[in-house]
Write a protein that holds these residues in place. Structure first.
Motif, mmCIF file in Angstrom:
data_model
loop_
_atom_site.group_PDB
_atom_site.id
_atom_site.type_symbol
_atom_site.label_atom_id
_atom_site.label_comp_id
_atom_site.label_asym_id
_atom_site.label_seq_id
_atom_site.Cartn_x
_atom_site.Cartn_y
_atom_site.Cartn_z
ATOM 1 N N VAL A 88 0.864 -1.173 0.000
ATOM 2 C CA VAL A 88 0.000 0.000 0.000
ATOM 3 C C VAL A 88 0.904 1.227 0.000
ATOM 4 O O VAL A 88 1.702 1.406 0.915
ATOM 5 C CB VAL A 88 -0.921 0.024 1.228
ATOM 6 C CG1 VAL A 88 -1.779 1.276 1.225
ATOM 7 C CG2 VAL A 88 -1.789 -1.228 1.261
ATOM 8 N N SER A 119 -0.632 -6.483 4.736
ATOM 9 C CA SER A 119 -0.255 -5.323 3.935
ATOM 10 C C SER A 119 1.039 -4.724 4.444
ATOM 11 O O SER A 119 1.274 -4.652 5.644
ATOM 12 C CB SER A 119 -1.329 -4.228 4.004
ATOM 13 O OG SER A 119 -2.617 -4.787 4.058
ATOM 14 N N GLU A 178 -7.585 -2.885 4.874
ATOM 15 C CA GLU A 178 -7.343 -4.081 5.680
ATOM 16 C C GLU A 178 -8.626 -4.799 6.057
ATOM 17 O O GLU A 178 -8.623 -6.003 6.250
ATOM 18 C CB GLU A 178 -6.544 -3.711 6.920
ATOM 19 C CG GLU A 178 -5.235 -3.076 6.491
ATOM 20 C CD GLU A 178 -4.161 -3.107 7.541
ATOM 21 O OE1 GLU A 178 -4.508 -3.067 8.731
ATOM 22 O OE2 GLU A 178 -2.991 -3.183 7.151
#
Lengths: 346, 346
Positions: free
Chosen positions: B69, B97, B87
């Motif tokens: 991300v 992530s 998430e």
DNA sequence: CGTATTAATGCAATCGATTGCATTAACGGT
DNA sequence: ACCGTTAATGCAATCGATTGCATTAATACG
């Protein structure tokens, strides 16, 4: 499209064995290599745009160069700076972080740590929140480097880093006391959370130190660390002791809620009642009445915790102090004044 | 201490081959297996506390169950909700992530994406900010699933998800117009950032649509998306057109800076000048004068983007729309009123 | 009853990098 | 000229899970 080059590709290209390539590319190699080979290999690596496959490397070396960061909730404004502080130290050293949010729920804690372990993190920074965190203790016992932030878990040997919250509470308490307040109430956070418990203890201690009977002071526990929790607990406090002249809150959001509730029942802050916060969250100084609070060094705390972890990761665990305490700073703003002399309040 | 159990351990324990163990533990296995073996294997796995080694699995399958991300800065309060939104979708599906902060710097963008690729992320959600992001385009071209959030990069085929910012700008512009404002200025964000450019374009468009000559309206570009940037740009606006009656700002923080500067030169908001924000960041409604702004669905945007990515990851790339636009909502609060009738201002 | 199927499992290669050990070549010393 | 070193590189196992193919055993079919 065209997949990444591997050591094998470079080996083929340069005519040496993959192991030689591996060594040539290793910055801190111990085996002697001919300058010629090293140059040729580096060259080929460059030319093919070689990037090492960390997955393969991790499998073999059991190091992922990834750490886990466990926090309650990234949307809580005190955590982003902590996270950035951590990354300011880890990223330059080649570590990536996986951040997980527990929402302070018991079950999630365990599940999320398992996720981290599955991914083979090399270490964990845990901004522990629950009073009991058996999972992380077990993990630390298993040998994985762990640092707890904002919370000490007694008797486990896990190095911890905390802000000097006790001192912070003492500072605001003294400030209120010196302004003449004696009926000082405490609006505590959820006592299930370490922060809530810790600050309550500090409050009691400060009261006693100042010569007040802490048992006589109004204390209410909020269900949540937010404005609503603050409002509700304030109602309880005012019911317990209608003559309260100051509310020392366990954090800023509770304080905002407290002020809100007071306003709703006709008590102006700070004229009728003084209120203090804790944390000094971003933008707090733009919300009136500007809250007197305690500033915590979020970024620095993250960076310092990461520094400790790095030491542990590099095998210098012995050099890591078991306890690190960062100083806090009193931020005097507008939400505290002397109690009304006339004692008008009913 | 005692290392994790592996398939081999279970194999030894149950007397079957590791490959059989692997298959027995695979929930969606295709090969038929005797019920007996499956039970025994599951049993042993349970007993030994087996947890698959994702690293090994990743090496073989080339899937890490990890996504990247990319955001400008997690301390910018609009991003935490986006991250949580992402998430909320990824975690239940077994994805972790890795979040990286670019600080909107060109060089970092590239370096950080490389970090993600090195770690073998299966896909990337990129909240693009720079007008040009050659790196991420190249990555997407190479076949890695990529979604951009808050930004479309034309002609690349990368699916994007944006909030309907154009509509948001139009809404505030109309509001100001309907209050009687005609000398409406725009306090733009850095035009190097897509958000800055996009909102400026929308402003011009809205002005034209309302029948105003957008060329005649005062426009100033802030150097940063923060209060200081807002203050400085506001000075420029007032210099350009001292008779400005309203400032439409590209985001909330700029608006806060604008109000601050106006107050400093004796202009009260909203009595002397109206100001609007954009984003509706957390706690904004507690800062006076409560800013009229546009609410963006941060959490939902993150969740939706993650939903798209999940589809791509599961090979249903064809089902992913190239464009997704989320509606925005005008939040009318206290920073807008009609322009002064007396025109007192010099 | 023999053979074609199918079920159940084993075998071994593979993913890519790392590393202890083996091997070869070169060199120095006496 | 011979032997012991050391330098330079190759070999092969390893990390743990996955998977195409081979093998064996069991069942079905004519």
């Amino acid at each position: 499209m065209n997949k990444r080059a591997t050591l094998k590709d470079i080996a083929r290209e340069t005519g040496v064995h993959v192991s030689t390539v591996s060594r040539a590319l290793d910055p801190k190699r111990d085996t002697p290599l001919s300058e010629d080979v090293v140059v040729r290999v580096r060259d080929a690596a460059e030319r093919l745009g070689y990037r090492p496959n960390r997955i393969a490397s991790s499998l073999r070396t059991r190091k992922t160069m990834t750490i886990g960061v466990v926090i309650p909730d990234i949307t809580n404004p005190i955590f982003p700076p902590i996270v950035r502080g951590i990354e300011s130290v880890m990223e330059p050293r080649g570590y990536a972080s996986i951040i997980v949010n527990t929402d302070s729920q018991r079950g999630r804690d365990k599940r999320l740590i398992e996720i981290l372990l599955d991914r083979g993190v090399d270490g964990i920074i845990h901004t522990a929140v629950l009073l009991e965190d058996p999972t992380i203790v077990k993990v630390a016992r298993s040998g994985l480097p762990v640092i707890t932030l904002n919370r000490k878990i007694e008797g486990t040997g896990i190095p911890y880093l905390i802000n000097d919250e006790e001192d912070g509470i003492r500072k605001v308490f003294s400030l209120l006391y010196n302004h003449g307040h004696r009926r000082i109430a405490h609006l505590a956070g959820p006592l299930e959370l370490s922060t809530g418990q810790l600050r309550l203890d500090a409050f009691r201690k400060a009261a006693t130190d100042m010569g007040l009977d802490s048992g006589a002071l109004a204390i209410a526990e909020a269900e949540q660390f937010d404005e609503q929790g603050g409002r509700e607990a304030t109602a309880k406090i005012l019911a317990q002791d209608p003559h309260t002249t100051a509310i020392l809150c366990a954090n800023d959001r509770l304080a905002l809620g407290a002020i809100d509730h007071c306003a709703a029942v006709g008590l102006a802050c700070p004229d009728d009642i003084s209120v203090t916060g804790f944390n000094d969250m971003p933008f707090l100084d733009m919300i009136p009445p500007r809250l007197t609070t305690v500033r915590i060094q979020q970024f620095e705390a993250g960076a310092a915790a990461a520094g400790l972890l790095v030491k542990m990761l590099s095998g210098q665990g012995g050099d890591v102090p078991g306890e690190t305490i960062l100083p806090v700073q009193l931020m005097e703003r507008d939400s505290v004044s002397a109690p009304r002399a006339d004692g008008i309040r009913s």
